[in-house]
Structure formats: C-alpha cells, structure tokens
Enzyme design. Structure first.
Site, PDB file in Angstrom:
ATOM      1  N   TYR A 163     159.857  43.754  33.625  1.00 55.70           N
ATOM      2  CA  TYR A 163     158.785  43.504  32.674  1.00 55.70           C
ATOM      3  C   TYR A 163     157.422  43.543  33.360  1.00 55.70           C
ATOM      4  CZ  TYR A 163     156.110  41.181  28.979  1.00 55.70           C
ATOM      5  OH  TYR A 163     155.192  40.881  28.008  1.00 55.70           O
ATOM      6  N   THR A 198     155.185  34.277  19.180  1.00 52.04           N
ATOM      7  CA  THR A 198     155.656  35.541  18.627  1.00 52.04           C
ATOM      8  C   THR A 198     157.169  35.487  18.497  1.00 52.04           C
ATOM      9  OG1 THR A 198     156.023  36.618  20.768  1.00 52.04           O
ATOM     10  CG2 THR A 198     153.789  36.740  19.847  1.00 52.04           C
TER      11      THR A 198
END
Length: 255
Positions: A163, A198
C-alpha cells in the site's frame, strides 16, 4: 476555475471520499460523472439528480476509463471536462513474512500496484488528453487533476509495503505530471489523507478505530469525508495550487 457550471469526473464515487466530493461539487453548482465498480454509483447519481451521471468502470481498464471520460466530456457540454478527482483505490495489509516465515503473495502486491498506481496513471492520462482540447480559461487554464495519495506514502506501518509503495508512486507522479501538463494549462495535485471515516475502516475492530483516533494530535477523531471534499474544492478553485501533495491528517505521524 470555478465549480459552478463545470463538469468533473470522480472515481471511487460510490462511497467515502468520492461520494462526499460528488455531493459538494453538485452543491456548488457543478456537474459530476461518477465512476465506480459498485452498483451504489447509480443510486448516488439518482439521488444527486440531473447534475450527476453514473458510469460503471474499472480504473485499470483503458476502455472503461475512456468511456467514463467521454461521458464526462458529454456531460460538460461546450465546456467539456474541467477536472478529475481520483479517489478509487484499495487498502492492502500483508507482511513480507508471515508468522511461519512464508513470503507475501506476489499477486496480491501486484494487484495493489495495479489498482492504486497504474489506475491513477490511467485516469490521469486519459483525462488529460480530454482536458487538453478545452478552450483556455483565465490564466490559460484548461483543467485540474486531483489524485489521492495517503500518509502511508511517507510513514507506512508494518504490513503496508504494498500500500505504501503504491501511494508513494502517486506522490512521485505529482510534480513531473504537473510540469509536463503545464504546457496544456492543466494542474496536477494530490491529497494525502490520514485516517478517515470511510468504508475501508468499517472492518476494523472498534478498539483499533479508537486507537487510531487517539493517535491524531488534533482533532482527536477520524477525518470526515466532507473534509477531504472541501480540500478538493479548494484545489479546484485556487489556481496557484499545483504540483504539490497536501497532507490532510490532523498532524498524525504513523508508527
């Protein structure tokens, strides 16, 4: 550039940062083309009304994003596509070696790079080609691209090699892309969010969310999607914001 009466393409638009950005730009008088793989993108477009259209699309697909860009250009009418806010991406967590000493899966690493990094490049190149054809506005501006990086690009945690690398690549593209596209009157910026409310956070245990919130110097909470959207709107309307990555993180530094 103004939001009112201009058209914008938003990827990852079905939820989270993308959905909040779509809502804010529509509220400011803009038109939005929402691109996402999720069926939720149609529901959001319907809720936002005539100012929004939905396109199902994979950011790693040249054909899908070309279709999304074409839809956004058409939605913009004579003004064409004024800007892109690219929010689509995935979070991945995997250690190089697991507890038994087995190496990380190479396909999983490649998938993260393909979506987060190659997907960003794909959206940027196709959107730039469309915006370069626009008539120049004030200062010769033809468009703006807002990409989404992450604080993990700078201080990734254990298990975030894939990531962090993908988001560091987004950071690394920002300045050279801005320099290259300046001849076409197109600005390129990136936002590096910290920990935000989120759908990606929904799978975390409550204790983990509380720990992340406590790690933010101020305010001691997760970021709200509309706070990302407010910054995206400011980037769109402020012509001197170009070639930069802005951390949006409450001062957090991950360890």
């Amino acid at each position: 550039m103004q939001v009112k009466d201009n058209a914008f393409l938003i990827t990852g638009a079905a939820s989270g940062l993308g959905a909040a950005t779509a809502e804010r730009l529509v509220a400011a008088g803009g038109r939005v083309t929402l691109c996402d793989l999720s069926e939720g993108v149609e529901a959001l477009a319907e809720r936002l009304g005539a100012a929004a259209v939905a396109v199902r699309g994979d950011v790693t697909s040249a054909d899908d994003i070309r279709a999304a860009v074409d839809a956004a250009v058409a939605h913009g009418g004579e003004r064409g596509l004024a800007g892109v806010v690219h929010c689509a991406g995935v979070v991945s967590v995997a250690k190089l070696l697991d507890r038994e000493g087995n190496p990380a899966d190479l396909d999983d690493y490649a998938r993260t790079q393909q979506i987060n990094l190659v997907g960003t490049f794909n959206v940027m190149r196709l959107a730039a080609a469309a915006m370069a054809a626009n008539a120049p506005g004030e200062d010769g501006e033809r468009g703006v691209i807002v990409n989404t990086a992450s604080v993990a690009a700078f201080d990734g945690q254990v298990g975030q090699c894939a990531y962090s690398a993908s988001k560091a690549g987004v950071v690394g593209m920002s300045l050279p892309a801005a320099r290259e596209l300046s001849r076409h009157g197109i600005r390129v910026m990136a936002i590096a969010p910290g920990v935000f409310e989120t759908p990606m956070m929904e799978d975390l245990p409550e204790a983990a969310v509380e720990a992340l919130s406590a790690a933010v110097p101020f305010p001691k909470r997760l970021g709200r999607p509309d706070e990302y959207a407010r910054l995206a709107e400011q980037i769109i309307t402020n012509p001197m914001l170009n070639g930069e990555v802005i951390r949006l993180d409450g001062g957090i530094r991950m360890q």
